[in-house]
Scaffold this active site. Structure first.
Site, PDB file in Angstrom:
ATOM      1  CE  LYS A  32      -4.235  -1.756   2.182  1.00 49.38           C
ATOM      2  NZ  LYS A  32      -5.179  -1.571   3.291  1.00 49.38           N
ATOM      3  CE  LYS A  67      -7.659  -9.158  -3.143  1.00 44.14           C
ATOM      4  NZ  LYS A  67      -7.899  -9.459  -1.746  1.00 44.14           N
ATOM      5  CE  LYS A  80     -12.703   1.267  -2.123  1.00 50.27           C
ATOM      6  NZ  LYS A  80     -12.605   2.513  -2.833  1.00 50.27           N
TER       7      LYS A  80
HETATM    8  P1  AMP Z   1     -10.840  -6.128   1.276  1.00 47.40           P
HETATM    9  O1  AMP Z   1     -11.880  -5.101   1.042  1.00 47.40           O
HETATM   10  O2  AMP Z   1      -9.983  -6.434   0.088  1.00 47.40           O
HETATM   11  O3  AMP Z   1     -10.050  -5.876   2.534  1.00 47.40           O
HETATM   12  O4  AMP Z   1     -11.624  -7.483   1.549  1.00 47.40           O
HETATM   13  C1  AMP Z   1     -12.560  -7.669   2.551  1.00 47.40           C
HETATM   14  C2  AMP Z   1     -12.836  -9.153   2.686  1.00 47.40           C
HETATM   15  O5  AMP Z   1     -13.301  -9.702   1.460  1.00 47.40           O
HETATM   16  C3  AMP Z   1     -11.595  -9.952   3.065  1.00 47.40           C
HETATM   17  O6  AMP Z   1     -11.976 -10.941   4.004  1.00 47.40           O
HETATM   18  C4  AMP Z   1     -11.136 -10.578   1.766  1.00 47.40           C
HETATM   19  O7  AMP Z   1     -10.483 -11.806   1.972  1.00 47.40           O
HETATM   20  C5  AMP Z   1     -12.443 -10.748   0.989  1.00 47.40           C
HETATM   21  N1  AMP Z   1     -12.189 -10.546  -0.451  1.00 47.40           N
HETATM   22  C6  AMP Z   1     -11.863  -9.377  -1.040  1.00 47.40           C
HETATM   23  N2  AMP Z   1     -11.725  -9.512  -2.369  1.00 47.40           N
HETATM   24  C7  AMP Z   1     -11.937 -10.829  -2.633  1.00 47.40           C
HETATM   25  C8  AMP Z   1     -11.942 -11.614  -3.830  1.00 47.40           C
HETATM   26  N3  AMP Z   1     -11.693 -11.071  -5.031  1.00 47.40           N
HETATM   27  N4  AMP Z   1     -12.205 -12.937  -3.725  1.00 47.40           N
HETATM   28  C9  AMP Z   1     -12.476 -13.487  -2.522  1.00 47.40           C
HETATM   29  N5  AMP Z   1     -12.493 -12.808  -1.368  1.00 47.40           N
HETATM   30  C10 AMP Z   1     -12.241 -11.501  -1.402  1.00 47.40           C
END
Ligand code: AMP
Ligand code: TRP
Length: 334
Positions: free
Chosen positions: A114, A197, A200
């Site tokens: 980040k 993946k 956002k």
């Molecule tokens: P983040 O907003 O990336 O911190 O993700 C929030 C939650 O969603 C975390 O528990 C991640 O592991 C899950 N997550 C985020 N993006 C993905 C994705 N593309 N596939 C599966 N799980 C995801």
């Protein structure tokens, strides 16, 4: 027999959660209610490690909480709360920061990633101490398990190290949480670039499907999802990442194994697969979107649910923090 306790958190940094968040986190959180004592936290203090507009943060915190309830978290079985409502989170973070090595914190990969994006001066000290705050979130509640994706493994390891270090130095105080990387939750890929993946921060809007998105937009994005040219509906991560991703989403939402979908769509072509998948997604998210809108239309009721969650969380966090203060040798206020 008391159930094992689970705690997890999610940042309120988007106007909607996406299908990756839903399949990778929310849906698992809902399922865990049946077997665990569950605590779920909207981590607004973590959100401000990157710049946020105040009005937007406030709105997104409510939207995040509303989606959690709408996805199936039941306020009678789960404690759902907003992190900043419980002042013990930053209080414990400070104590833990004082037993964290600078080098130890410097090794956190997510910080490196980040901070690399914005340059060293753009990265705040808060972004650097992010994992220590996360450790505080977990340790305040004596969580036995922390359901998170693979990318959070290092933060969990740090949490375990800090808990053990504190316990060793000051006497048994914290439950050392077991790692609990969610089983069987494959990463959901970006629809436009299925090799990365869905996220956002990295995906274009065309690559993401939001829970709160309108049905026609969902249909359009799925119809335009990147696939390949051989026309065969078959999962093959390396050779056919796009089709594999679509099959994976379909299987997860419809509760049908990928091989059975492969048989069902043999010879049918990608158009048919996409068309059907679009309806599966629209049907899955429609009710969640409606419940979210209903909750958001009644802000005072939503805020009341969050206040009740915070009260319950606060009771536990305050007891843990009292234990910590005593162990540390802080003079109690007279
Ligand atoms: P983040 O907003 O990336 O911190 O993700 C929030 C939650 O969603 C975390 O528990 C991640 O592991 C899950 N997550 C985020 N993006 C993905 C994705 N593309 N596939 C599966 N799980 C995801
Ligand atoms: N860092 C986590 C993520 O990016 C969010 C989080 C904050 C969290 N505090 C937590 C997850 C405590 C589990 C437990 O997904």
């Amino acid at each position: 027999m008391s159930r094992p306790r689970v705690l997890s958190g999610i940042q309120p940094t988007a106007d909607s959660f996406h299908i990756g968040n839903y399949l990778g986190a929310l849906r698992q959180w809902v399922a865990l209610q049946e077997t665990h004592d569950t605590f779920y936290c909207v981590v607004d203090l973590h959100a401000i490690t990157l710049p946020q507009e105040p009005a937007e943060l406030r709105a997104r915190t409510r939207v995040a909480a509303a989606q959690l309830f709408a996805a199936g978290l039941d306020p009678d079985s789960s404690t759902v709360f907003v992190q900043s409502h419980v002042p013990e989170h930053p209080a414990l973070e400070w104590v833990l920061a004082c037993i964290t090595g600078f080098g130890e914190a410097s090794r956190m990969i997510q910080f490196k990633d980040k901070s690399a994006k914005g340059g060293a001066d753009a990265a705040s000290v808060g972004l650097f101490t992010y994992p220590i705050l996360q450790a505080a979130d977990i340790l305040l509640y004596d969580a036995d398990q922390v359901p998170v994706g693979e990318d959070q493994r290092q933060h969990l390891e740090l949490t375990r190290d800090l808990a053990q270090r504190f316990n060793y130095r000051f006497g048994p105080t914290f439950v050392v949480p077991g790692p609990y990387i969610l089983p069987g939750v494959a990463k959901i890929g970006d629809l436009q670039d299925p090799t990365i993946k869905m996220s956002k921060s990295a995906s274009s809007p065309q690559g993401i499907i939001d829970i709160l998105e309108d049905p026609d937009s969902i249909r359009r994005k799925i119809m335009r999802a990147v696939t390949d040219t051989d026309g065969e509906v078959r999962a093959d991560e390396a050779a056919k990442p796009g089709v594999t991703n679509l099959l994976r989403i379909y299987a997860a939402l419809a509760g049908e194994p990928v091989p059975s979908l492969e048989r069902q769509y043999a010879g049918a072509g990608y158009g048919k697969l996409k068309k059907d998948l679009a309806e599966v997604v629209v049907d899955a998210f429609g009710p969640i979107r409606e419940r979210t809108e209903k909750l958001l239309a009644n802000e005072s009721e939503l805020d009341r649910l969050l206040a009740a969650g915070a009260e319950k969380a606060h009771r536990i966090a305050a007891a843990t923090m009292a234990r910590v203060r005593d162990r540390m040798g802080f003079l109690p206020p007279a």
